[in-house]
Write a protein that holds these residues in place. Sequence first.
Motif, PDB file in Angstrom:
ATOM      1  N   SER A 207       0.829  -1.221   0.000  1.00 46.95           N
ATOM      2  CA  SER A 207       0.000   0.000   0.000  1.00 46.95           C
ATOM      3  C   SER A 207       0.861   1.268   0.000  1.00 46.95           C
ATOM      4  O   SER A 207       0.357   2.369   0.182  1.00 46.95           O
ATOM      5  CB  SER A 207      -0.913  -0.008   1.235  1.00 46.95           C
ATOM      6  N   CYS A 208       2.172   1.116  -0.215  1.00 45.93           N
ATOM      7  CA  CYS A 208       3.072   2.285  -0.223  1.00 45.93           C
ATOM      8  C   CYS A 208       3.386   2.686  -1.657  1.00 45.93           C
ATOM      9  O   CYS A 208       3.593   1.837  -2.516  1.00 45.93           O
ATOM     10  CB  CYS A 208       4.365   1.943   0.516  1.00 45.93           C
ATOM     11  N   ASP A 209       3.424   4.015  -1.914  1.00 43.27           N
ATOM     12  CA  ASP A 209       3.695   4.475  -3.288  1.00 43.27           C
ATOM     13  C   ASP A 209       5.100   5.065  -3.419  1.00 43.27           C
ATOM     14  O   ASP A 209       5.389   5.792  -4.364  1.00 43.27           O
ATOM     15  CB  ASP A 209       2.655   5.545  -3.689  1.00 43.27           C
ATOM     16  N   CYS A 210       6.011   4.716  -2.497  1.00 43.01           N
ATOM     17  CA  CYS A 210       7.355   5.305  -2.587  1.00 43.01           C
ATOM     18  C   CYS A 210       8.148   4.666  -3.726  1.00 43.01           C
ATOM     19  O   CYS A 210       7.805   3.583  -4.229  1.00 43.01           O
ATOM     20  CB  CYS A 210       8.080   5.157  -1.246  1.00 43.01           C
ATOM     21  N   TYR A 211       9.248   5.304  -4.105  1.00 43.73           N
ATOM     22  CA  TYR A 211      10.115   4.820  -5.201  1.00 43.73           C
ATOM     23  C   TYR A 211      10.512   3.367  -4.963  1.00 43.73           C
ATOM     24  O   TYR A 211      10.470   2.526  -5.877  1.00 43.73           O
ATOM     25  CB  TYR A 211      11.355   5.718  -5.275  1.00 43.73           C
ATOM     26  N   VAL A 212      10.849   3.043  -3.729  1.00 45.17           N
ATOM     27  CA  VAL A 212      11.349   1.690  -3.406  1.00 45.17           C
ATOM     28  C   VAL A 212      10.240   0.660  -3.646  1.00 45.17           C
ATOM     29  O   VAL A 212      10.456  -0.376  -4.286  1.00 45.17           O
ATOM     30  CB  VAL A 212      11.833   1.635  -1.944  1.00 45.17           C
ATOM     31  N   CYS A 213       9.030   0.976  -3.172  1.00 46.50           N
ATOM     32  CA  CYS A 213       7.923   0.012  -3.301  1.00 46.50           C
ATOM     33  C   CYS A 213       7.400  -0.073  -4.734  1.00 46.50           C
ATOM     34  O   CYS A 213       6.762  -1.062  -5.102  1.00 46.50           O
ATOM     35  CB  CYS A 213       6.805   0.396  -2.335  1.00 46.50           C
ATOM     36  N   ARG A 214       7.723   0.953  -5.542  1.00 39.48           N
ATOM     37  CA  ARG A 214       7.286   0.909  -6.944  1.00 39.48           C
ATOM     38  C   ARG A 214       8.288   0.178  -7.835  1.00 39.48           C
ATOM     39  O   ARG A 214       7.960  -0.201  -8.969  1.00 39.48           O
ATOM     40  CB  ARG A 214       7.073   2.340  -7.466  1.00 39.48           C
TER      41      ARG A 214
ATOM     42  N   TRP B   7      15.053   4.815   2.873  1.00 36.96           N
ATOM     43  CA  TRP B   7      14.196   5.599   1.986  1.00 36.96           C
ATOM     44  C   TRP B   7      12.724   5.309   2.281  1.00 36.96           C
ATOM     45  O   TRP B   7      11.917   6.205   2.545  1.00 36.96           O
ATOM     46  CB  TRP B   7      14.527   5.272   0.529  1.00 36.96           C
ATOM     47  N   HIS B   8      12.377   4.021   2.282  1.00 34.66           N
ATOM     48  CA  HIS B   8      10.974   3.632   2.517  1.00 34.66           C
ATOM     49  C   HIS B   8      10.513   4.042   3.925  1.00 34.66           C
ATOM     50  O   HIS B   8       9.418   4.585   4.097  1.00 34.66           O
ATOM     51  CB  HIS B   8      10.802   2.126   2.343  1.00 34.66           C
ATOM     52  N   ASN B   9      11.353   3.807   4.939  1.00 39.72           N
ATOM     53  CA  ASN B   9      10.954   4.150   6.320  1.00 39.72           C
ATOM     54  C   ASN B   9      10.732   5.642   6.497  1.00 39.72           C
ATOM     55  O   ASN B   9       9.783   6.069   7.170  1.00 39.72           O
ATOM     56  CB  ASN B   9      12.019   3.668   7.312  1.00 39.72           C
TER      57      ASN B   9
HETATM   58 ZN   LIG Z   1       7.604   2.241   0.308  1.00 41.22          ZN
END
Ligand SMILES: [Zn+2]
Length: 371
Positions: free
Chosen positions: A302-309, A333-335
């Motif tokens: 459910s995260c839209d950050c660069y790492v999760c994408r 980055w994600h945290n």
């Molecule tokens: Zn993320």
Amino acid sequence: MFEFRLQAQCPVTGARAGEFVTPHGVIKTPVFMPVGTQATVKAMAPFELEEIGAQIILSNTYHLYLRPGADIVEEAGGLHSFMDWHHPILTDSGGFQVFSLATLNRVTDEGVECQSHIDGSRHMMDPEWSMEVQQKLGSDIAMCFDQCLHYPTTKEEAETALARTTRWARRSKDAHTREDQALFGIIQGSVYEDLRRRSAEDITSIGFPGYGIGGLSVGEPHHIMYEMLDVLQHVMPFDKPRYLMGVGHPSNLVEGVARGVDMFDCVLPTRNGRTGTVFVSTGRINIKNQVYARDFTPLDPSCDCYVCRHFTKAYIRHLYKAGEILAARLCSWHNLHFLIKLMEGVRESILNGTFPAFRKNFIEVFHGEGD
Ligand SMILES: [Zn+2]
Ligand SMILES: CNc1nc2c(CCNCC3CCCC3)c3nc(N)[nH]c(=O)c3cc2[nH]1
């Protein structure tokens, strides 16, 4: 400059949304402030912090005085130029760090005679020293030089440290001359309600544009921290920002906002990032766990950050196992993104009147672990 504009207050809890005006920009509160102890948020470049949405970062008087030295930072044009971060910066006073890192030789009302944890060199750290260094660093917000006690401590010790902190706050203010830098007072009093009230009265009567709530997140149970915040929210000026120092876990941030806190800092997102502990919308995971070896889903779906994408759990687990530097970068980055977005969501819910529901849902999901 340094005015705090309250934009909304939750009618049910102590939560508030505001804006704090500084020379390097307006800070929208509630806000999570990434920690950059040695003039860097570890493993993150400034442009990445901007992409993540960081509004303000912290740096540290004690560390930067010892290395590279305040004069070098001053010659570089101050911290903003030195580290190429042109948004707000807050520096802690060194009060907490000298007690937790240095070898203490003598602690008196004058100040702290100590030895550097880096090379053993001897130093005298006191309010005047802290103000001189923070004014050379050129942060937008400086903190008074204070004495933060560990937990547990006796009431007598807490009372002595409180009175010393008040005297040091007076000396800090008298030694602070830089107009384009706000000086925040710090409230102590350990876990004693009457001492907390006394410290709040002492420090707010000296008068500062904002106030740190110190002496917490030092090992006390969270319910005790919350009790202290319950007391303080009724004795601190409503029109000045309140900065809960060294906090904290996602649930501590939400519960702190509910008790009137506006600003937070904590090393967890980057420290956990380096050990593979990752905040996700259902709590926390450790990416090094074998269970993720063939898990080709993002850290947090459910995260839209660069790492999760762009990356999967399997890939990031591999990076950790292989000792790759990118592992720490991606999890930090994600945290950071997680906590910054959490505070943005909290702020939005206060502005649109849904904070109580936001808080209830968040604590249910995060089951208030806050440890
Ligand atoms: Zn993320
Ligand atoms: C982790 N818990 C905790 N931290 C506290 C801190 C430090 C907050 N973080 C500062 C950043 C870390 C490196 C760069 C700046 C405290 N600082 C002060 N001055 N006084 C406290 O009572 C005080 C109390 C604190 N409790």
